[in-house]
Enzyme design. Structure first.
Site, PDB file in Angstrom:
ATOM      1  N   GLU A  13       0.349  -0.822  -0.395  1.00  0.00           N
ATOM      2  CA  GLU A  13       0.130   0.360  -0.101  1.00  0.00           C
ATOM      3  C   GLU A  13       0.785   0.947  -0.035  1.00  0.00           C
ATOM      4  O   GLU A  13       1.418   1.427   0.739  1.00  0.00           O
ATOM      5  CB  GLU A  13      -1.047   0.339   1.204  1.00  0.00           C
ATOM      6  CG  GLU A  13      -1.440   0.978   1.415  1.00  0.00           C
ATOM      7  CD  GLU A  13      -2.742   1.363   2.435  1.00  0.00           C
ATOM      8  OE1 GLU A  13      -3.520  -0.154   2.277  1.00  0.00           O
ATOM      9  OE2 GLU A  13      -3.225   2.272   3.210  1.00  0.00           O
ATOM     10  N   THR A  44      -4.504   4.944  -1.882  1.00  0.00           N
ATOM     11  CA  THR A  44      -5.259   5.157  -0.694  1.00  0.00           C
ATOM     12  C   THR A  44      -5.989   6.574  -1.494  1.00  0.00           C
ATOM     13  O   THR A  44      -4.986   7.334  -1.879  1.00  0.00           O
ATOM     14  CB  THR A  44      -4.643   6.019   0.676  1.00  0.00           C
ATOM     15  OG1 THR A  44      -3.581   7.229   0.546  1.00  0.00           O
ATOM     16  CG2 THR A  44      -3.762   4.529   2.072  1.00  0.00           C
ATOM     17  N   TYR A  45      -6.851   6.785  -0.551  1.00  0.00           N
ATOM     18  CA  TYR A  45      -7.899   7.777  -0.768  1.00  0.00           C
ATOM     19  C   TYR A  45      -8.264   8.380   0.272  1.00  0.00           C
ATOM     20  O   TYR A  45      -8.784   7.898   1.759  1.00  0.00           O
ATOM     21  CB  TYR A  45      -9.040   7.766  -1.196  1.00  0.00           C
ATOM     22  CG  TYR A  45     -10.271   7.840  -1.509  1.00  0.00           C
ATOM     23  CD1 TYR A  45     -10.347   8.761  -3.241  1.00  0.00           C
ATOM     24  CD2 TYR A  45     -11.081   8.405  -1.643  1.00  0.00           C
ATOM     25  CE1 TYR A  45     -10.487   9.297  -3.946  1.00  0.00           C
ATOM     26  CE2 TYR A  45     -12.190   8.781  -2.208  1.00  0.00           C
ATOM     27  CZ  TYR A  45     -11.436   9.692  -3.763  1.00  0.00           C
ATOM     28  OH  TYR A  45     -12.585  10.283  -3.450  1.00  0.00           O
ATOM     29  N   ALA A  47      -9.070  11.143   2.974  1.00  0.00           N
ATOM     30  CA  ALA A  47     -10.635  11.471   4.413  1.00  0.00           C
ATOM     31  C   ALA A  47     -11.251  12.082   2.903  1.00  0.00           C
ATOM     32  O   ALA A  47     -10.935  13.473   3.002  1.00  0.00           O
ATOM     33  CB  ALA A  47     -10.322  11.732   5.227  1.00  0.00           C
ATOM     34  N   ASP A 104     -13.644   8.031   7.154  1.00  0.00           N
ATOM     35  CA  ASP A 104     -13.513   9.112   7.482  1.00  0.00           C
ATOM     36  C   ASP A 104     -13.903  10.576   7.659  1.00  0.00           C
ATOM     37  O   ASP A 104     -13.969  10.480   6.042  1.00  0.00           O
ATOM     38  CB  ASP A 104     -12.360   9.497   8.878  1.00  0.00           C
ATOM     39  CG  ASP A 104     -11.793   7.913   9.652  1.00  0.00           C
ATOM     40  OD1 ASP A 104     -12.664   7.276  10.231  1.00  0.00           O
ATOM     41  OD2 ASP A 104     -11.399   7.326   9.579  1.00  0.00           O
ATOM     42  N   TYR A 140     -11.219  -4.915  11.509  1.00  0.00           N
ATOM     43  CA  TYR A 140     -11.080  -4.873  12.028  1.00  0.00           C
ATOM     44  C   TYR A 140     -10.563  -5.842  14.005  1.00  0.00           C
ATOM     45  O   TYR A 140     -11.860  -6.414  14.420  1.00  0.00           O
ATOM     46  CB  TYR A 140     -11.072  -3.849  13.176  1.00  0.00           C
ATOM     47  CG  TYR A 140     -11.232  -3.216  11.777  1.00  0.00           C
ATOM     48  CD1 TYR A 140     -10.912  -1.700  11.560  1.00  0.00           C
ATOM     49  CD2 TYR A 140     -12.686  -2.654  11.241  1.00  0.00           C
ATOM     50  CE1 TYR A 140     -10.608  -0.295  10.683  1.00  0.00           C
ATOM     51  CE2 TYR A 140     -12.484  -1.704  10.209  1.00  0.00           C
ATOM     52  CZ  TYR A 140     -11.654  -0.644  10.291  1.00  0.00           C
ATOM     53  OH  TYR A 140     -11.414   0.280   8.942  1.00  0.00           O
ATOM     54  N   LYS A 160     -20.168  -6.710   4.018  1.00  0.00           N
ATOM     55  CA  LYS A 160     -19.668  -6.182   3.399  1.00  0.00           C
ATOM     56  C   LYS A 160     -19.018  -7.350   2.550  1.00  0.00           C
ATOM     57  O   LYS A 160     -18.996  -6.743   1.550  1.00  0.00           O
ATOM     58  CB  LYS A 160     -18.576  -5.410   4.301  1.00  0.00           C
ATOM     59  CG  LYS A 160     -18.805  -4.682   4.272  1.00  0.00           C
ATOM     60  CD  LYS A 160     -17.611  -3.015   5.228  1.00  0.00           C
ATOM     61  CE  LYS A 160     -16.628  -4.106   6.164  1.00  0.00           C
ATOM     62  NZ  LYS A 160     -15.385  -2.391   6.308  1.00  0.00           N
ATOM     63  N   HIS A 261      -0.480  -8.023   3.627  1.00  0.00           N
ATOM     64  CA  HIS A 261      -0.588  -6.688   3.081  1.00  0.00           C
ATOM     65  C   HIS A 261       0.325  -5.387   4.009  1.00  0.00           C
ATOM     66  O   HIS A 261       0.123  -5.352   5.108  1.00  0.00           O
ATOM     67  CB  HIS A 261      -2.189  -6.118   3.147  1.00  0.00           C
ATOM     68  CG  HIS A 261      -2.525  -5.182   2.232  1.00  0.00           C
ATOM     69  ND1 HIS A 261      -2.340  -4.389   0.493  1.00  0.00           N
ATOM     70  CD2 HIS A 261      -2.224  -3.836   2.731  1.00  0.00           C
ATOM     71  CE1 HIS A 261      -2.675  -3.327   1.008  1.00  0.00           C
ATOM     72  NE2 HIS A 261      -2.509  -2.660   1.762  1.00  0.00           N
TER      73      HIS A 261
HETATM   74  P1  FAD Z   1     -17.458   0.051   7.542  1.00  0.00           P
HETATM   75  O1  FAD Z   1     -17.405  -0.842   7.272  1.00  0.00           O
HETATM   76  O2  FAD Z   1     -18.388   1.302   6.656  1.00  0.00           O
HETATM   77  O3  FAD Z   1     -17.522   0.623   9.490  1.00  0.00           O
HETATM   78  C1  FAD Z   1     -17.021   2.187  10.394  1.00  0.00           C
HETATM   79  C2  FAD Z   1     -17.708   1.380  11.505  1.00  0.00           C
HETATM   80  O4  FAD Z   1     -19.549   1.904  10.921  1.00  0.00           O
HETATM   81  C3  FAD Z   1     -17.451   0.493  12.206  1.00  0.00           C
HETATM   82  O5  FAD Z   1     -17.581   0.206  13.369  1.00  0.00           O
HETATM   83  C4  FAD Z   1     -18.705  -0.475  11.524  1.00  0.00           C
HETATM   84  O6  FAD Z   1     -18.580  -1.323  13.036  1.00  0.00           O
HETATM   85  C5  FAD Z   1     -19.124   0.175  11.625  1.00  0.00           C
HETATM   86  N1  FAD Z   1     -20.791  -0.161  10.279  1.00  0.00           N
HETATM   87  C6  FAD Z   1     -20.224  -0.509   9.271  1.00  0.00           C
HETATM   88  N2  FAD Z   1     -21.404  -1.441   8.408  1.00  0.00           N
HETATM   89  C7  FAD Z   1     -22.230  -0.546   9.217  1.00  0.00           C
HETATM   90  C8  FAD Z   1     -24.299  -0.423   9.288  1.00  0.00           C
HETATM   91  N3  FAD Z   1     -23.914  -0.745   7.317  1.00  0.00           N
HETATM   92  N4  FAD Z   1     -24.906   0.568   9.488  1.00  0.00           N
HETATM   93  C9  FAD Z   1     -24.354   0.230  10.677  1.00  0.00           C
HETATM   94  N5  FAD Z   1     -22.777   0.619  11.426  1.00  0.00           N
HETATM   95  C10 FAD Z   1     -22.361  -0.257  10.090  1.00  0.00           C
HETATM   96  N6  FAD Z   1      -8.882   6.082   5.176  1.00  0.00           N
HETATM   97  C11 FAD Z   1      -9.823   6.884   4.372  1.00  0.00           C
HETATM   98  O7  FAD Z   1      -9.187   7.392   4.953  1.00  0.00           O
HETATM   99  N7  FAD Z   1      -8.328   6.146   3.265  1.00  0.00           N
HETATM  100  C12 FAD Z   1      -8.299   5.358   2.859  1.00  0.00           C
HETATM  101  O8  FAD Z   1      -7.469   4.603   1.807  1.00  0.00           O
HETATM  102  C13 FAD Z   1      -8.012   4.171   3.753  1.00  0.00           C
HETATM  103  N8  FAD Z   1      -7.647   2.962   3.428  1.00  0.00           N
HETATM  104  C14 FAD Z   1      -7.859   2.082   4.663  1.00  0.00           C
HETATM  105  C15 FAD Z   1      -7.344   0.533   4.216  1.00  0.00           C
HETATM  106  C16 FAD Z   1      -7.536  -0.447   5.294  1.00  0.00           C
HETATM  107  C17 FAD Z   1      -7.420  -2.107   4.657  1.00  0.00           C
HETATM  108  C18 FAD Z   1      -7.995   0.020   6.501  1.00  0.00           C
HETATM  109  C19 FAD Z   1      -8.382  -0.685   7.208  1.00  0.00           C
HETATM  110  C20 FAD Z   1      -8.398   1.124   6.795  1.00  0.00           C
HETATM  111  C21 FAD Z   1      -8.200   2.342   6.052  1.00  0.00           C
HETATM  112  N9  FAD Z   1      -8.707   3.358   6.156  1.00  0.00           N
HETATM  113  C22 FAD Z   1      -8.659   4.330   5.205  1.00  0.00           C
HETATM  114  C23 FAD Z   1      -9.311   4.028   7.769  1.00  0.00           C
HETATM  115  C24 FAD Z   1     -10.982   3.423   7.050  1.00  0.00           C
HETATM  116  O9  FAD Z   1     -11.783   4.314   6.520  1.00  0.00           O
HETATM  117  C25 FAD Z   1     -11.430   3.605   8.810  1.00  0.00           C
HETATM  118  O10 FAD Z   1     -11.911   2.844   9.896  1.00  0.00           O
HETATM  119  C26 FAD Z   1     -13.116   4.187   8.734  1.00  0.00           C
HETATM  120  O11 FAD Z   1     -13.238   4.563   9.953  1.00  0.00           O
HETATM  121  C27 FAD Z   1     -14.199   3.072   8.177  1.00  0.00           C
HETATM  122  O12 FAD Z   1     -13.668   3.214   7.612  1.00  0.00           O
HETATM  123  P2  FAD Z   1     -14.638   1.385   6.965  1.00  0.00           P
HETATM  124  O13 FAD Z   1     -14.540   1.113   4.675  1.00  0.00           O
HETATM  125  O14 FAD Z   1     -13.668  -0.068   7.827  1.00  0.00           O
HETATM  126  O15 FAD Z   1     -16.106   1.459   7.467  1.00  0.00           O
END
Ligand code: FAD
Length: 283
Positions: A13, A44-45, A47, A104, A140, A160, A261
């Site tokens: 990454e 990455t992308y 926030a 975020d 996570y 997901k 990764h």
């Molecule tokens: P989600 O899967 O939507 O989860 C977020 C929270 O909401 C969790 O607590 C989950 O339990 C809850 N949730 C999930 N689905 C639902 C639903 N349908 N209804 C209610 N609650 C729900 N951040 C960036 O800004 N740019 C990046 O490029 C980036 N790359 C990343 C790559 C990896 C491999 C990882 C592990 C993280 C990355 N992040 C990145 C960080 C990530 O964006 C944050 O951790 C963010 O807070 C959560 O994203 P998520 O896709 O896991 O969200």
């Protein structure tokens, strides 16, 4: 080694470089890490979509070099129409894999903007593009800081996968038991998709500790004891980091992890050395 390295997936990454100098460095890092023949690189992308153009620019540049490149993507500030157009641009470039995220809120915007959960983005991609993209999502092992419970966290990862994700990549961690327990729990809940450990080499222990507190993963006490006395010495930290992370990855691969990764932080070392220790070679 009690595992066969050719059966394991390797991916790297990067974050989008902000300056010409950073981009030049990234191209060099890219070339060095390409020699290890990873399955893909991901970019990455920012926030809220804050790196929309730079992420796209770097993906375009590297896709032309024939590497498999996976942009990270979230709705950010985009509506469905804009997202559709953006995905089409990626499809036209020849991108075959997306890391689909909620992301975020950019700092400074508080909670005023609405975040779209990653499961919605996965469904959106599948609805409009069928199986044109492989989709990776975030996982996570030590629970996302906003999740109400362990059960909720696993439940939403399943959401997901059920929406069409092919695989998950974890938040970084240093406790292998947390990963193995999480994978078992996911399998008990009926998930068969591979969950790849996301691993960050250690070059700056203070940063890792700060990030751990914010992101909700554990840095074991023994690591604090080992690293804190040398944390102002980058060379010593990097050396101990290579040893520590190589051991962690070895445990993970031996225990059945399907690959690694690496969060490279846009550096070829120490990732290259850790890969070599694990059996990934450049020839
Ligand atoms: P989600 O899967 O939507 O989860 C977020 C929270 O909401 C969790 O607590 C989950 O339990 C809850 N949730 C999930 N689905 C639902 C639903 N349908 N209804 C209610 N609650 C729900 N951040 C960036 O800004 N740019 C990046 O490029 C980036 N790359 C990343 C790559 C990896 C491999 C990882 C592990 C993280 C990355 N992040 C990145 C960080 C990530 O964006 C944050 O951790 C963010 O807070 C959560 O994203 P998520 O896709 O896991 O969200």
């Amino acid at each position: 080694m009690a595992y066969t390295i050719t059966d394991k997936r390797l991916s790297f990454e990067f974050f989008p470089a902000k300056t010409e100098q950073g981009l030049t460095k990234l191209k060099g890092v890219w070339a060095e890490l390409s020699a290890l023949k990873p399955e893909f690189f991901s970019i990455t992308y920012g926030a809220g979509g804050s790196t929309r153009e730079t992420t796209f620019g770097i993906v375009s540049e590297f896709v032309r070099g024939a590497a498999d490149v996976a942009p990270h993507l979230s709705f950010g500030g985009d509506n469905e129409e804009a997202m559709l157009a953006f995905l089409q641009q990626y499809a036209d470039l020849g991108v075959r894999r997306i890391v689909a995220l909620r992301g975020d809120t950019p700092s400074g915007l508080g909670t005023s903007s609405q975040l779209v959960h990653a499961d919605k983005l996965v469904s959106f991609i599948r609805r409009h593009f069928g199986n044109q993209f492989e989709i990776e999502v975030a996982a996570y092992p030590e629970v996302h800081p906003e999740s109400k419970s362990y059960h909720d966290d696993v439940h939403y990862l399943k959401g997901k996968i059920d929406a069409g994700a092919n695989a998950a990549i974890t938040q970084l961690f240093y406790n292998p038991d947390a990963y193995f327990y999480y994978v078992e729990e996911c399998q008990r809940q009926g998930m068969n998709a591979p969950i790849y450990p996301g691993i960050m080499p250690i070059t700056n222990f203070k940063n890792i500790s700060r990030f751990a507190a914010k992101s909700g993963f554990d840095v074991p006490r023994w690591m604090h004891q080992r690293f804190e006395p040398i944390q102002d010495d980058t060379e010593a930290t990097t050396r101990l980091g290579i040893e520590t992370v190589s051991r962690l990855c070895e445990q993970l691969l031996q225990g059945g992890a399907p690959g690694i990764h690496f969060y490279t932080m846009n550096n070829s070392e120490p990732t290259t050395e850790i890969c070599r220790n694990l059996g990934w070679t450049t020839h």
